[in-house]
Enzyme design. Structure first.
Site, mmCIF file in Angstrom:
data_model
loop_
_atom_site.group_PDB
_atom_site.id
_atom_site.type_symbol
_atom_site.label_atom_id
_atom_site.label_comp_id
_atom_site.label_asym_id
_atom_site.label_seq_id
_atom_site.Cartn_x
_atom_site.Cartn_y
_atom_site.Cartn_z
ATOM 1 C CG ASP A 402 33.174 34.193 29.108
ATOM 2 O OD1 ASP A 402 33.678 33.390 28.306
ATOM 3 O OD2 ASP A 402 33.721 35.258 29.452
ATOM 4 C CD GLU A 431 35.189 29.879 28.886
ATOM 5 O OE1 GLU A 431 36.176 30.010 28.153
ATOM 6 O OE2 GLU A 431 34.896 30.697 29.785
#
Length: 686
Positions: A402, A431
Site C-alpha cells: 500500500d 500500489e
C-alpha cells in the site's frame, strides 16, 4: 574455445580525461539496459525478449556479434546475433532463460576472419585476381579454426577436406573455392573470433511466471461470511473459516491469486465510521488500514478473524484450489499500535508534540500515523524485515504494498533484496498511483508488478499510447497490473457505464496485459459512488458487506429474482480464454490495428512470448469503448502482423460466444449494449 581477445595500450590516460575504453571492436547502445545497466532487466522463465546493440569496426573486414548469457551457476551460453540494419550496424537476437535466478548478459563484438576471407575470396577469385593467394589464405584461416576452436568430429573432417581442396592445384579453381566457402553454416555455431570486445555485463533477474502473468481477486476477509442481526442491526464479522468457503467460487472463476486487505488488529483511537466519517459508532469495525491495537500490530491477526491456525488453514485451502494468497503490506500505524509506545521514533513529531497523521490532500487519515524511516532507519528497517518473515513463514509469497511511493525508495530496494536472498519466490505489487518517475523507479529497484493508470484510460488513443509505452520502453523493468476498479477507485466511466462498462473493462484488462485484477463485488457491477468522490458509497473499508453470493444464479446472466447482474460466468470465461491461449500471457507481443469508428479499439497478440512452441497462437480483440450505444464499423487488420498475406482469409473463432466467421483484412463488426461490447477472436488459418 580459443579466441583472440581485444588488446590495446594502457587506459590510464583515458581515466585522466574521464573516458571508458571503447574496445577494439566498438560495442555500443546495448538494449535493454535499465538506467545504463545500473538496474536489472527483468523477465520470467521462458519469456522471449530482444537484445540489440550497435557493433562495427574500421575498414572493410567483417564484424560479428554474440550475446553471452551467464546463468545462476556461472555457466556461459552463446547466442548468435544477426545484422538487422547494415546501414546502421544494428545487431539483434532474442533470448530467454529456462530457469529462475540472477542471470546476466553481455554483447561481444568480434572480427570474423572467416567471413572476411569468404567475402573477399568470392569477389577476387571470380574476377581472376590473386586467385592462388586467396585460396591459400582461406586454407590458413581454416587451419586456425581447426587448431583454435573446438569442433564436432564431422566438422573437423570437413575442415580437413576443405583445407586439402583449397591447396589442390589439380582441381578446378571453382571447386577449390567452393570447398572453402561451403563451410559457412558449420562454422556459425563455433566461429573463429578475433579481437573479442565485450560490452559491460547487464544483470538480468529471471522470475517465476506468476510475476508476469496472473489473475487477481481482492477480498475483505471480514465481509466474507459476515452476518447482520435483523433486529439489532449489529454485525458479526466473517472469519478465515467463512472466507475460505468463498475460495472454491474464486478458483472456479479461474483466478490465480486471492488478495487479502489487511488482516491485523484495528485501532480504536480516531477510528473512522461509515463512508470515512470521523464519528465512528460503537460497533463500526474501522478501516483495516488503521493497523494496530492492544491485541498487536503488523505481526498479529485481528481476533475476529481467527488465530494463526485458522490463517494457515485458509492458506492451505487456497493452495489446494490452485490459488496463491497475497497479503496487503501497509506500513502505517493506528495511534493504538504497539509501535506508538515502543518505537515513537518511527513517526514524525510535530511542533506541538503530536504525532503527524497521514494526509493525501484533500484526503485526511486521522486514524493512521505514517512511518518516518529517516528518524531511526536501522531499527525501522529491521522491524519491517522481521514482520515480513512472520508472514513468509506462514506461506505468503505475494505482497501487495500500500502506497510504497510514500516511503524511501532505498528502503524498498534494501527490503526486497534482503527478502530475495532467502525467498526469491516472493512477488511484490506496488500500489503506487503517482508520477511516472516514482512508479518506474520502484519497479527498477525490485517491485515485480505495479498498479497503473488503466482505470483512467478510457479512449482509444489513451489506451493505445499507454499500452505501447508499457509494452515497449518500460517493459524491461515494469510489469503492469490492470484493475478496472479497486476498493478506493470507482471512476465516472464505471459509475455511469452500467454492466456493459464492467464487461468491457474486465475484458480489456484481461487481454491488454498479462496481469489484471478485480475487487469483490465486481460480479454485481457495484457502481454507486459516494457523492463528491471516485469511490463506492458505503465503502467496504469502513463497514461490513454481505453480498449474498448464495443468491447468484448458477448459470450466469442476470439474477432476475434479485435484480442484480452476475458477471461471474463472464469472468470465468475470460480466465478460461487466458489460460488456453499463451499469447495472452505476454506483454511485449501486442500490435494495434485500426477501425473506421474512433470508438473501437482493435489489437492482436501473437505468440512470440515464450520459448514453448506457442508462436502460432494468435488472438484479436475488437472492443466498442462506448458503453452507452451499440455501434457498427469496419475494422482493418495489419495482416502481416498476423503472419498472413494482405489478401489471405482466416477463420475468426469468437471465443466468448463460439461463433465463427470468414475474415480478411477488412471486417464488419457490431458491438455494444444489448449484446457484447467486445470480441475475443482466435485466428485459425484455413
Amino acid at each position: 574455445m580459443t579466441e583472440t581477445a581485444s588488446s590495446g595500450p594502457t587506459h590510464s590516460v583515458l581515466e585522466l580525461v574521464g573516458q571508458h575504453p571503447i574496445g577494439r571492436i566498438p560495442v555500443q547502445e546495448v538494449r535493454p539496459a535499465v538506467d545504463g545497466g545500473d538496474r536489472p532487466t527483468k523477465s520470467v522463465v521462458n519469456e522471449l525478449f530482444p537484445i540489440t546493440a550497435t557493433v562495427f569496426r574500421e575498414g572493410h573486414d567483417q564484424v560479428n556479434a554474440t550475446v553471452v548469457l551467464t546463468d545462476p551457476d556461472g555457466a556461459e551460453h552463446h547466442v548468435r546475433m544477426h545484422l538487422l540494419n547494415p546501414g546502421l550496424d544494428h545487431w539483434g537476437t532474442t533470448i530467454f532463460a529456462n530457469r529462475p535466478g540472477i542471470w546476466s548478459y553481455r554483447v561481444e563484438g568480434w572480427s570474423d576472419p572467416y567471413a572476411t576471407w569468404h567475402h573477399d575470396a568470392v569477389l577476387k577469385v571470380e574476377a581472376g585476381v590473386d586467385v592462388e593467394l586467396m585460396l591459400e589464405e582461406g586454407a590458413r584461416v581454416l587451419e586456425r579454426s581447426r587448431g583454435e576452436v573446438e569442433h564436432a568430429a564431422e566438422t573437423r573432417q570437413r575442415l580437413e577436406e576443405s583445407i586439402t581442396a583449397l591447396r589442390d592445384t589439380g582441381r578446378p579453381v571453382e571447386e577449390r573455392l567452393a570447398a572453402g566457402t561451403g563451410l559457412r553454416e558449420p562454422l556459425v555455431g563455433a566461429p573463429l573470433r578475433d579481437f573479442v570486445s565485450p560490452s559491460r555485463s547487464y544483470t538480468w533477474w529471471v522470475e517465476r511466471p506468476l510475476a508476469l502473468h496472473g489473475a487477481w481477486y481482492e477480498m475483505f476477509p471480514r465481509s466474507e461470511g459476515a452476518t447482520q442481526d435483523p433486529e439489532t442491526g449489529l454485525w458479526t464479522s466473517g472469519t478465515f473459516a467463512t472466507a475460505a468457503e468463498r475460495l472454491p467460487a474464486i478458483a472456479d472463476m479461474g483466478f490465480d491469486v486471492v488478495y487479502l486487505t489487511p488482516i491485523h488488529p484495528i485501532g480504536r483511537t480516531n477510528r473512522k465510521g461509515r463512508n470515512n466519517t470521523l464519528d465512528a459508532q460503537e460497533h463500526d469495525p474501522g478501516s483495516p488500514y488503521a493497523i494496530g491495537a492492544e491485541e498487536g500490530g503488523h505481526d498479529a491477526l485481528h481476533p475476529d478473524l481467527g488465530d494463526f491456525d485458522d490463517f494457515d488453514a485458509f492458506v492451505a485451502r487456497a493452495e489446494e484450489l490452485g490459488l496463491e494468497v497475497a497479503m496487503d503490506l501497509a506500513l502505517q500505524a493506528a495511534p493504538d499500535h504497539p509501535w506508538a509506545t515502543e518505537h515513537p521514533e518511527f513517526f514524525t513529531t510535530r511542533a506541538d508534540g503530536s504525532i503527524a497523521y497521514a494526509e493525501n490532500p484533500p484526503k485526511k487519515y486521522q486514524d493512521i500515523y505514517p512511518v518516518n524511516f529517516d528518524n531511526a532507519p536501522d531499527s525501522a528497517y529491521a522491524e519491517v524485515r522481521r514482520i515480513m518473515q512472520v508472514w513468509i513463514d506462514h506461506g505468503v509469497k505475494i505482497f501487495r504494498v500500500d502506497n510504497p511511493h510514500t516511503k524511501p525508495v532505498e528502503f524498498w530496494q534494501w527490503l526486497i533484496a534482503d527478502v530475495a536472498v532467502d525467498h526469491p519466490e516472493v512477488i511484490w505489487l506496488a500500489e503506487a498511483f503517482t508520477k511516472p518517475a516514482m512508479m518506474h523507479t520502484l519497479a527498477k529497484v525490485g517491485f515485480q508488478q505495479s498498479y497503473t493508470y488503466y482505470a483512467w484510460r478510457n479512449q482509444v488513443g489513451e489506451l493505445t499510447e499507454y499500452v505501447t509505452e508499457l509494452s515497449g520502453k518500460t517493459a524491461p523493468f515494469m510489469r503492469p497490473s490492470f484493475w478496472p476498479t479497486t476498493h478506493d477507485i470507482l471512476t465516472p466511466y464505471m459509475q455511469y457505464g452500467g454492466p456493459t462498462a464492467f464487461q468491457l473493462r474486465a475484458a480489456l484488462a484481461a487481454t491488454l496485459v498479462p496481469t489484471y485484477g478485480i475487487y469483490a463485488g465486481y460480479e454485481h457491477c457495484e457502481n454507486v459512488a459516494r457523492p463528491g468522490a471516485e469511490e463506492q458509497i458505503d465503502n467496504e473499508k469502513y463497514e461490513f458487506k454481505n453480498r449474498r453470493w448464495d443468491l447468484d444464479t448458477e448459470h450466469g446472466g442476470r439474477d432476475e429474482a434479485h435484480g442484480r447482474p452476475n458477471l461471474a460466468p463472464f469472468l470465468k470465461r475470460l480466465n478460461e480464454i487466458r489460460r488456453q491461449h499463451p499469447s495472452l500471457h505476454w506483454l511485449r507481443n501486442i500490435t494495434f490495428h485500426s477501425a473506421e469508428d474512433e470508438n473501437f479499439l482493435v489489437f492482436s497478440k501473437r505468440g512470440g512470448g515464450a520459448h514453448d512452441g506457442s508462436d502460432s497462437d494468435e488472438i484479436i480483440v475488437v472492443a466498442n469503448l462506448d458503453p452507452f450505444a451499440p455501434r457498427a464499423t469496419t475494422v482493418h487488420l495489419n495482416m502481416p502482423s498476423l503472419g498472413l498475406g494482405w489478401s489471405e482469409r482466416f477463420v475468426a473463432h469468437e471465443l466468448l460466444t463460439g461463433a465463427q466467421w470468414d475474415w480478411g483484412e477488412a471486417n464488419f463488426v457490431h458491438l455494444g449494449p444489448g449484446s457484447l461490447p467486445v470480441h475475443i477472436i482466435w485466428v485459425r488459418k484455413f
